[in-house]
Design a protein around this motif. Structure first.
Motif, PDB file in Angstrom:
ATOM      1  N   PRO A 192     105.312 107.157 -17.887  1.00  0.00           N
ATOM      2  CA  PRO A 192     105.866 106.360 -19.023  1.00  0.00           C
ATOM      3  C   PRO A 192     106.856 106.972 -19.953  1.00  0.00           C
ATOM      4  CG  PRO A 192     103.638 107.197 -19.212  1.00  0.00           C
ATOM      5  CD  PRO A 192     103.858 107.852 -18.031  1.00  0.00           C
ATOM      6  N   ASP A 193     107.078 108.341 -20.086  1.00  0.00           N
ATOM      7  CA  ASP A 193     107.890 108.912 -20.855  1.00  0.00           C
ATOM      8  C   ASP A 193     109.540 109.152 -20.233  1.00  0.00           C
ATOM      9  OD1 ASP A 193     105.795 109.213 -22.775  1.00  0.00           O
ATOM     10  OD2 ASP A 193     105.326 110.779 -21.987  1.00  0.00           O
ATOM     11  N   LEU A 244     114.638 107.255 -17.851  1.00  0.00           N
ATOM     12  CA  LEU A 244     115.374 106.400 -16.799  1.00  0.00           C
ATOM     13  C   LEU A 244     115.317 104.802 -16.887  1.00  0.00           C
ATOM     14  CD1 LEU A 244     115.404 108.416 -13.908  1.00  0.00           C
ATOM     15  CD2 LEU A 244     116.864 108.833 -15.684  1.00  0.00           C
ATOM     16  N   TYR A 245     114.059 104.438 -17.419  1.00  0.00           N
ATOM     17  CA  TYR A 245     113.966 103.287 -17.719  1.00  0.00           C
ATOM     18  C   TYR A 245     114.856 102.617 -18.793  1.00  0.00           C
ATOM     19  CZ  TYR A 245     109.529 104.820 -15.928  1.00  0.00           C
ATOM     20  OH  TYR A 245     108.675 105.612 -15.131  1.00  0.00           O
ATOM     21  N   GLY A 246     115.011 103.307 -19.862  1.00  0.00           N
ATOM     22  CA  GLY A 246     115.866 102.770 -21.087  1.00  0.00           C
ATOM     23  C   GLY A 246     117.402 102.873 -20.628  1.00  0.00           C
ATOM     24  N   TRP A 247     117.600 103.889 -19.678  1.00  0.00           N
ATOM     25  CA  TRP A 247     119.006 104.042 -19.274  1.00  0.00           C
ATOM     26  C   TRP A 247     119.460 102.789 -18.603  1.00  0.00           C
ATOM     27  CZ3 TRP A 247     120.903 107.573 -14.937  1.00  0.00           C
ATOM     28  CH2 TRP A 247     122.374 107.586 -14.641  1.00  0.00           C
ATOM     29  N   GLU A 261     112.938  97.136 -20.575  1.00  0.00           N
ATOM     30  CA  GLU A 261     112.715  98.546 -20.602  1.00  0.00           C
ATOM     31  C   GLU A 261     111.101  98.697 -20.409  1.00  0.00           C
ATOM     32  OE1 GLU A 261     114.195 100.875 -23.569  1.00  0.00           O
ATOM     33  OE2 GLU A 261     112.771 102.656 -23.107  1.00  0.00           O
ATOM     34  N   ASP A 262     110.279  97.837 -21.112  1.00  0.00           N
ATOM     35  CA  ASP A 262     108.822  97.982 -21.132  1.00  0.00           C
ATOM     36  C   ASP A 262     108.351  97.547 -19.711  1.00  0.00           C
ATOM     37  OD1 ASP A 262     108.631  99.082 -23.550  1.00  0.00           O
ATOM     38  OD2 ASP A 262     108.250  96.888 -24.534  1.00  0.00           O
ATOM     39  N   SER A 302     105.095 102.895 -13.924  1.00  0.00           N
ATOM     40  CA  SER A 302     103.845 104.086 -14.059  1.00  0.00           C
ATOM     41  C   SER A 302     102.620 103.265 -13.406  1.00  0.00           C
ATOM     42  CB  SER A 302     103.824 103.825 -15.501  1.00  0.00           C
ATOM     43  OG  SER A 302     104.918 104.239 -16.302  1.00  0.00           O
ATOM     44  N   THR A 303     102.459 102.077 -13.483  1.00  0.00           N
ATOM     45  CA  THR A 303     101.116 101.545 -12.924  1.00  0.00           C
ATOM     46  C   THR A 303     101.036 101.984 -11.375  1.00  0.00           C
ATOM     47  OG1 THR A 303     101.593  99.548 -14.017  1.00  0.00           O
ATOM     48  CG2 THR A 303      99.837  99.341 -12.308  1.00  0.00           C
TER      49      THR A 303
END
Ligand SMILES: C[S@@+](CC[C@H](N)C(=O)[O-])C[C@H]1O[C@@H](n2cnc3c(N)ncnc32)[C@H](O)[C@@H]1O
Length: 271
Positions: A209-210, A213-216, A245-246, A253-254
């Motif tokens: 989760p940290d 790359l998701y935010g990018w 992003e979420d 992550s799941t």
């Protein structure tokens, strides 16, 4: 040759995205600068400097006896770059507004670098030639480019991840003349009359989760969303950008997925 449309723009959100992206790319660009031979006291030119991240990295590496000049066509990006340089206490970094091809400086540089700029040029070879014109004999030329070709996979698969990178690539490919510039760096250096560059490739990878790359990916999609809507590929409602992003983080992550970003190709040579 006409300029390539710059679809990312330079909004405050895009400047924040450049900084986030720079945090992910920093170790790769740092490796390029180190392997090319950047050393204390050198004078470095950063072409298409945006919010100044490569210039600031170079400033740290050349130290107080060196100097860095960043150039960009966009004044908003340069304002951010200037205040960041001041905030970091760099007295040896300056920024100039204009097209890199029109830049004039009477003193030659030890190294000219560009990150994520060749892809935005109508004629990358010509851009490299103009970089060369600012570098002293036996000086250095270096580029770090993103591959807007190939796939950004996630394993176990995360369909949303791959869908989003495909949207980003589609938006870029709709305006870029050379989205494959990263893969053609050796040919461009040859065509510009340079020695074959030393090249390497790295690919950002993330998990858990940290990962940034998701935010990018979500921020990049946000910046190109107007272009996706313009060319009729997707809509803001379909992308649901504020939750993206979420959703990417949760989806990856799941299933304990490793997500890959786009390949980063770096090349440098000595004149
Ligand atoms: C994707 S951003 C990268 C910024 C920075 N190099 C980095 O890696 O954070 C590309 C930047 O290059 C600038 N740019 C593109 N072509 C240029 C040119 N021919 N002359 C000057 N700036 C240019 C754009 O305005 C934009 O700020």
């Amino acid at each position: 040759m006409p300029d390539v449309d710059y679809i990312l723009g330079h909004s405050p959100a895009e400047i924040r995205r450049l900084k986030l992206q720079a945090g992910i790319l920093k170790p790769i660009t740092e490796r390029l600068l180190r392997e090319a031979g950047v050393a204390p006291g050198m004078r470095v030119l950063d072409l298409g400097c945006g919010a100044g991240d490569v210039a600031l990295l170079a400033a740290d590496m050349v130290g107080p006896n060196g100097a860095v000049v960043g150039i960009d066509r966009n004044g908003d990006a340069l304002s951010a770059a200037c205040s960041r340089a001041r905030g970091a206490g760099h007295a040896n970094v300056e920024f100039r507004e204009g097209a890199a091809e029109d830049f004039v400086d009477p003193a030659p540089f030890d190294l000219a670098i560009g990150r994520y700029v060749l892809i935005h040029q109508a004629d990358p070879t010509n851009f490299i030639r103009s970089a060369v014109s600012h570098v002293r004999p036996h000086g250095l030329i270096a580029f770090h480019e993103i591959a807007i070709y190939g796939e950004c996979r996630a394993l176990p698969p995360v369909p949303l991840w791959e869908q989003c990178w495909n949207w980003v690539a589609t938006a870029f490919r709709s305006v870029m003349v050379h989205p494959d510039a990263a893969g053609r760096m050796t040919a461009y250096f040859h065509d510009a009359g340079l020695k074959r560059p030393t090249i390497f490739c790295e690919t950002p990878v993330g998990a858990g989760p940290d990962s940034p790359l998701y935010g990018w990916l979500a921020c990049t999609l946000r910046s190109v969303l107007p272009q996706l809507e313009k060319i009729g590929v997707s809509t803001a409602a379909e992308v649901d950008i504020d939750t993206l992003e979420d959703r990417l983080r949760d989806a990856a992550s799941t299933v304990h997925s490793q997500v890959l970003g786009p390949m980063q190709v770096c090349g440098w040579t000595r004149l």
